[in-house]
Design a protein around this motif. Structure first.
Motif, short mmCIF file in Angstrom:
data_model
loop_
_atom_site.label_atom_id
_atom_site.label_comp_id
_atom_site.label_asym_id
_atom_site.label_seq_id
_atom_site.Cartn_x
_atom_site.Cartn_y
_atom_site.Cartn_z
N THR A 270 -20.07 11.12 15.47
CA THR A 270 -18.91 11.28 16.17
C THR A 270 -18.25 9.97 15.64
OG1 THR A 270 -19.89 9.70 17.83
CG2 THR A 270 -20.25 12.47 17.86
N VAL A 271 -18.56 9.08 14.90
CA VAL A 271 -17.66 8.00 14.66
C VAL A 271 -17.49 7.74 13.05
CG1 VAL A 271 -18.28 6.81 16.83
CG2 VAL A 271 -19.79 6.30 14.67
N ALA A 272 -18.12 8.22 12.37
CA ALA A 272 -17.99 7.99 11.12
C ALA A 272 -17.91 9.28 9.96
CB ALA A 272 -19.59 7.27 10.36
N ALA A 273 -18.28 10.47 10.70
CA ALA A 273 -17.87 11.61 9.66
C ALA A 273 -16.58 11.89 9.39
CB ALA A 273 -18.50 12.92 10.48
N THR A 274 -16.06 12.51 8.37
CA THR A 274 -14.64 12.60 8.11
C THR A 274 -13.71 13.17 8.98
OG1 THR A 274 -15.27 14.75 6.72
CG2 THR A 274 -15.11 12.68 5.67
N GLY A 275 -14.48 14.28 9.65
CA GLY A 275 -13.42 14.89 10.93
C GLY A 275 -13.15 13.94 11.83
N ALA A 276 -14.23 13.03 12.40
CA ALA A 276 -13.83 12.22 13.42
C ALA A 276 -12.55 11.03 13.02
CB ALA A 276 -15.19 11.49 13.72
N LEU A 277 -12.87 10.88 11.68
CA LEU A 277 -11.82 9.87 11.18
C LEU A 277 -10.36 10.39 11.12
CD1 LEU A 277 -13.70 8.26 8.30
CD2 LEU A 277 -13.88 7.60 10.91
N VAL A 278 -10.43 11.69 10.61
CA VAL A 278 -9.08 12.08 10.46
C VAL A 278 -8.45 12.47 12.05
CG1 VAL A 278 -8.03 14.48 9.76
CG2 VAL A 278 -9.70 13.45 8.32
N ASP A 279 -9.23 12.85 13.06
CA ASP A 279 -8.83 13.03 14.45
C ASP A 279 -8.31 11.83 15.05
OD1 ASP A 279 -9.67 15.80 14.32
OD2 ASP A 279 -11.48 15.47 15.26
N LEU A 280 -8.82 10.53 14.65
CA LEU A 280 -8.44 9.28 15.23
C LEU A 280 -6.77 9.19 14.62
CD1 LEU A 280 -11.34 6.99 14.91
CD2 LEU A 280 -10.50 7.69 16.90
N LEU A 281 -6.56 9.45 13.46
CA LEU A 281 -5.44 9.25 12.78
C LEU A 281 -4.18 10.18 13.02
CD1 LEU A 281 -7.00 7.80 9.58
CD2 LEU A 281 -5.56 6.51 11.04
N ARG A 282 -4.57 11.65 13.56
CA ARG A 282 -3.74 12.52 13.29
C ARG A 282 -2.57 12.18 14.53
NH1 ARG A 282 -7.81 17.36 12.23
NH2 ARG A 282 -7.17 17.68 10.17
N ARG A 283 -2.73 11.36 15.59
CA ARG A 283 -1.73 10.90 16.22
C ARG A 283 -0.64 10.32 15.75
NH1 ARG A 283 -2.61 8.59 22.65
NH2 ARG A 283 -0.09 8.49 22.95
N SER A 284 -1.00 9.47 14.83
CA SER A 284 -0.13 8.55 14.15
C SER A 284 0.33 8.94 12.63
CB SER A 284 -0.49 6.98 14.10
OG SER A 284 -1.86 7.15 13.30
N HIS A 285 -0.59 9.69 12.07
CA HIS A 285 -0.32 10.09 10.78
C HIS A 285 0.16 11.56 10.47
CE1 HIS A 285 -2.27 6.14 10.45
NE2 HIS A 285 -1.68 6.27 9.07
N GLY A 286 0.10 12.43 11.64
CA GLY A 286 0.49 13.72 11.46
C GLY A 286 -0.68 14.52 11.71
#
Length: 401
Positions: A270-286
């Motif tokens: 929940t903190v290091a898989a690729t899906g979790a990382l992209v989810d963290l960034l989508r608000r600021s990166h689209g």
């Protein structure tokens, strides 16, 4: 002999066989003594493995050119060569959103390869039909007749019960849970099929052909949509009693974290898989941000992308540190989609390992990125077949005759 012990010895022999095949493939012609020196195996082990390969018609021996007599006037030195054209192998790699099929000769040299996007919500039957279709197309690309195929190896992102071949409940492809995957693909291809966890296959490939060729004890860490580890201990692939060894993605790292797909809170995934990382960034990166775009932006200096990748590395390092203390491996090889971030990820892992692992274990374990990239799993699937050629080849040749 207990079943676990027998399986462990079989795993050791399989990896040693692949190392002998690699020496034969790389050198073209080589003596038994030189194979022993190159692989670090004993001469008796090399002789036994070479004898198996000869019995299968995979190794040809001939006197060294220009040597009528040996150095002491005895038998001339004998050189060995590998007949990689004696058959073909098929590798099938199911990822979270892709399907990759490759056809190789018996030295695991890829002849043809195809990939196809995969719906993450597909069911197993749909996936198996697509795989069978893609195998037929790839065999045609390679110009290989079905009768020449000695077997197929298949990698899946989840635990595999090797006794029954059943996909476990923590598989990242929910439509496959409970499926007897090898038997179902065998029905469609009419060739022997072997199946294993994708991280195990990555470990097998890196140990036989990649960054871990000289290591007897290594951990292969696959970081993609899920997180898993392939463990090679004392030269043997270690799966555990139910195929669950290496399920690092479900190690607890934050008791108050978000709920994981396994039902627990705060798993590493929940903190290091690729899906979790992209989810963290989508608000600021689209909303259309991809893993590849995240890594590219991080390497170009984007502060947010660099931060989430570094944080992921530090979380991974906390879990890896425990593994290093418990298993004391020679090498930790990082693969999967996130490995493309290179030192942006590895430095975070190193930071936590340096803080949490025993100094002796952290210094003794070389931390490197895998060298086989996105092909690691399909190469591992091919290697699984090639390592079993002594079982599959006589059957296929008899059918072809």
């Amino acid at each position: 002999m207990p079943p676990g012990r027998a399986g462990s010895l079989e795993s050791l022999r399989r990896l040693n066989r692949l190392r002998v095949i690699r020496a034969l493939r790389d050198e073209g012609q080589i003596s038994r003594a030189d194979i022993a020196r190159r692989t670090g195996l004993s001469r008796s082990t090399v002789s036994s493995l070479v004898a198996d390969l000869q019995a299968d018609g995979l190794v040809i021996e001939r006197p060294e050119p220009g040597s009528a007599y040996g150095a002491q006037g005895g038998r001339p030195p004998i050189l060995l060569s590998f007949d990689a054209s004696a058959g073909a192998a098929v590798g099938v790699d199911f990822g979270h959103s892709h399907l990759r099929v490759a056809v190789s000769d018996l030295a695991s040299t890829i002849i043809a390869e195809r990939t196809r996007p995969l719906d993450t919500d597909h069911d197993a039957t749909e996936g198996l039909e697509m795989a069978a279709e893609l195998v037929v197309e790839t065999l045609a690309d390679a110009g290989v007749a079905r009768e020449a195929v000695i077997g197929a190896g298949m990698g899946l992102p989840g635990p595999i019960d090797q006794g029954e071949g059943i996909v476990g409940s923590s598989a990242i492809l929910p439509g496959w849970i409970g499926m007897t995957a090898a038997a179902e693909l065998r029905k469609r291809l009419d060739v022997p099929v072997m199946v294993d966890n994708d991280a195990n296959l990555g470990a097998l490939a890196e140990a036989a052909f990649g960054a871990g060729r000289d290591a007897g004890d290594l951990i292969y860490l696959k970081i993609s949509s899920g997180i898993g580890a392939g463990l090679i201990l004392n030269g043997r692939l270690y799966r555990g009693s139910a195929g669950l060894a290496g399920e690092l993605g479900h190690v607890l790292v934050n008791p108050d974290g978000i709920v994981c797909r396994c039902g627990n809170r705060g798993c590493l995934e929940t903190v290091a898989a690729t899906g979790a990382l992209v989810d963290l960034l989508r608000r600021s990166h689209g909303e259309d941000l991809t893993v590849a775009a995240m890594i590219e932006a991080a390497q170009a200096g984007d502060a947010g992308c660099r931060r989430v990748i570094g944080d992921a590395g530090r979380a991974l390092g906390q879990v890896v540190a425990t593994l290093l203390n418990v298993l004391n491996p020679e090498m930790l090889i990082v693969g999967g989609d996130l490995a493309g971030a290179g030192d942006l990820l590895l430095d975070g892992i190193r930071e936590s390992v340096a803080r949490a692992a025993l100094p002796e274990t952290s210094r003794g374990a070389q931390l490197v990125a895998g060298v086989l990239g996105e092909r690691a799993q399909v190469l591992g699937a091919l290697a699984l077949v090639v390592s079993e050629a002594d079982r599959a080849l006589p059957t296929r040749l008899a059918l072809a005759g």
